[in-house]
Design an enzyme around this catalytic site. Structure first.
Site, PDB file in Angstrom:
ATOM      1  CD  GLU A   1     -20.054 -53.560  36.405  1.00 29.49           C
ATOM      2  OE1 GLU A   1     -21.180 -54.073  36.527  1.00 29.49           O
ATOM      3  OE2 GLU A   1     -19.056 -54.208  36.021  1.00 29.49           O
TER       4      GLU A   1
ATOM      5  CE1 TYR B   1     -13.769 -56.801  43.863  1.00 25.41           C
ATOM      6  CE2 TYR B   1     -11.865 -57.531  42.592  1.00 25.41           C
ATOM      7  CZ  TYR B   1     -13.012 -57.823  43.304  1.00 25.41           C
ATOM      8  OH  TYR B   1     -13.393 -59.143  43.445  1.00 25.41           O
ATOM      9  N   GLY B   2     -11.755 -50.496  42.650  1.00 25.53           N
ATOM     10  CA  GLY B   2     -10.822 -49.359  42.554  1.00 25.53           C
ATOM     11  C   GLY B   2     -10.661 -48.520  43.807  1.00 25.53           C
TER      12      GLY B   2
ATOM     13  CB  CYS C   1      -9.770 -57.487  37.571  1.00 21.97           C
ATOM     14  SG  CYS C   1      -9.975 -56.085  38.692  1.00 21.97           S
ATOM     15  CG  ASN C   2      -6.260 -53.603  34.014  1.00 22.68           C
ATOM     16  OD1 ASN C   2      -7.326 -54.066  33.590  1.00 22.68           O
ATOM     17  ND2 ASN C   2      -5.241 -53.328  33.228  1.00 22.68           N
ATOM     18  CB  THR C   3      -8.259 -53.046  40.397  1.00 22.43           C
ATOM     19  OG1 THR C   3      -8.749 -52.068  39.476  1.00 22.43           O
ATOM     20  CG2 THR C   3      -8.113 -52.423  41.758  1.00 22.43           C
TER      21      THR C   3
ATOM     22  CG  ASP D   1     -13.536 -57.390  36.085  1.00 23.39           C
ATOM     23  OD1 ASP D   1     -12.619 -56.833  36.724  1.00 23.39           O
ATOM     24  OD2 ASP D   1     -14.424 -56.739  35.492  1.00 23.39           O
ATOM     25  CB  SER D   2     -14.586 -55.916  40.266  1.00 23.27           C
ATOM     26  OG  SER D   2     -14.558 -55.074  39.135  1.00 23.27           O
TER      27      SER D   2
ATOM     28  CB  CYS E   1      -9.793 -50.181  33.931  1.00 19.48           C
ATOM     29  SG  CYS E   1     -11.343 -50.750  34.676  1.00 19.48           S
ATOM     30  CB  THR E   2     -10.965 -55.550  32.028  1.00 18.54           C
ATOM     31  OG1 THR E   2     -11.496 -55.612  33.359  1.00 18.54           O
ATOM     32  CG2 THR E   2      -9.586 -56.179  31.997  1.00 18.54           C
ATOM     33  CG  HIS E   3     -15.334 -52.101  33.871  1.00 21.94           C
ATOM     34  ND1 HIS E   3     -14.634 -52.903  34.736  1.00 21.94           N
ATOM     35  CD2 HIS E   3     -16.651 -52.298  34.138  1.00 21.94           C
ATOM     36  CE1 HIS E   3     -15.493 -53.560  35.513  1.00 21.94           C
ATOM     37  NE2 HIS E   3     -16.723 -53.202  35.163  1.00 21.94           N
TER      38      HIS E   3
END
Ligand code: DGL
Length: 273
Positions: A153, A43-44, A74-76, A11-12, A185-187
Site C-alpha cells: 500500500e 484489515y489483517g 478481500c480474502n480477510t 477491498d480494504s 490476499c488480493t494484494h
C-alpha cells in the site's frame, strides 16, 4: 431485457483491483463500482468482529447504490464475514477463497499446499476447512505475512524490505515441500514474479483474480443478470481514504486508466448499516 445495474466490488485497499482488472477484461460490457476502505486498512491485524462489521457496512452501502451483486475482493473479509454477509444482503455475494482452494486442490501433485495470507485469514481456518472438504488427504501449511500489505500500500514492490519479507515467508513452505502455493490476499499478485523466483518454476502459484472473475461472469449469466453484451461498460471508484493516493497507486494495480476517484466517509458507511 439487459440488466444495467453495476456490480459492486470491495477491498480494504487497492489489492482488490487485481480482481477488478480480471472482471473488466472478462466482462467489458458490465459496469462496476469499486470501494477501497483505506481509512481502516489493513484489515489483517484487526479482530474478527471489526472486519465483520466493516464488511456488513460496505455490503449494505453498495446494495444501497443499487448494485446487482457484491464481490468481496478481500480474502480477510471473506474469511471472517462471508456467511453472515450472504445472509444479510439481498443481492448475491461472490468472494475469493472458494475458487482458490478449489484451484489449489486441482493443481497440487504431491498434495502439499502452502498458504500465504494475512494474520486474520490464517487464524480463521477457512482455507483448511475448504481444502479438507475437497481433499481430506491434502495437507495445508499456512504462513501469515503481516509485513506485505503495508509495504504494497506504500507503493513498495521491489525494495530490499520486500525481498527479505518474501524470502522469510516463502521459507517454511519450501521446507514443507509444497508444490502449490495460494497467494491468499488480493494484494499479493503484485508480488507474483518475486514469489515465483523465490519458489522456483516448479511451484504453482494460485490466486483469486481470474477464478473469481469467471465465477462472477457465470453467476450473472445463470441468473439472467447480464448487461447488453454489445456495450462498453463504465467503472468508478470510491475510497474512505485519500482519493489522490488511491489514483496514483491504483493504476499500477488495475493496469487500466483509473479516472476519477470519489471520497466516501466512514460515517456514511456506518449510516448504511
Ligand atoms: N486485500 C486484503 C486481503 O485480501 C488485504 C487485507 C488487509 O487489509 O490486511 O486479505
Amino acid at each position: 431485457m439487459p440488466d444495467s445495474r453495476p456490480v459492486g466490488v470491495f477491498d480494504s485497499g487497492v489489492g482488490g483491483l487485481t480482481v477488478l482488472h480480471e472482471c473488466l477484461v472478462t466482462m467489458p460490457h458490465e459496469d462496476f463500482v469499486y470501494l477501497g476502505d483505506h481509512a481502516r486498512l489493513p484489515y489483517g491485524p484487526r479482530t474478527r468482529d471489526e472486519v465483520r462489521r466493516f464488511a456488513h457496512e460496505i455490503g449494505l452501502y453498495l446494495q444501497g447504490l443499487g448494485v446487482k451483486m457484491v464481490v468481496v475482493a478481500c480474502n480477510t473479509a471473506t474469511s471472517v464475514a462471508l456467511p453472515d454477509l450472504q445472509g444479510e444482503l439481498e443481492v448475491p455475494v461472490v468472494s475469493v477463497i472458494v475458487p482458490e482452494a478449489h484451484a489449489a486442490v486441482q493443481a497440487t501433485r504431491n498434495r502439499r499446499i502452502g498458504l500465504l495470507a494475512t494474520e486474520l485469514t490464517v487464524a480463521s481456518g477457512r482455507y483448511e476447512s475448504l481444502v479438507r472438504t475437497l481433499d481430506a488427504g491434502a495437507r495445508l501449511t499456512s504462513v501469515a505475512c503481516p509485513k506485505l500489505v503495508p509495504l504494497i500500500e506504500a507503493g513498495d514492490t521491489f525494495s530490499d524490505d520486500v525481498m527479505a519479507a518474501v524470502r522469510e515467508y516463502a521459507a517454511p513452505l519450501k521446507d514443507a515441500g509444497c508444490d502449490t502455493v495460494i497467494l491468499g490476499c488480493t494484494h499479493y499478485p503484485l508480488l507474483r514474479p518475486v514469489f515465483q523466483r523465490a519458489f522456483g518454476r516448479d511451484v504453482t502459484l494460485v490466486f483469486s483474480a481470474d477464478e473469481t472473475a469467471r465465477e462472477v461472469a457465470e453467476t450473472l449469466a445463470r441468473k439472467g443478470f447480464e448487461n447488453d453484451g454489445k456495450r462498453e461498460g463504465e467503472y468508478r471508484f470510491l475510497t474512505t481514504g485519500d482519493p489522490e493516493l488511491f489514483r496514483t497507486l491504483g493504476e499500477r494495480f488495475l493496469q487500466l486508466p483509473l479516472g476519477d476517484v470519489e471520497h466516501v466517509g466512514v460515517a456514511e458507511l456506518e449510516e448504511a448499516a
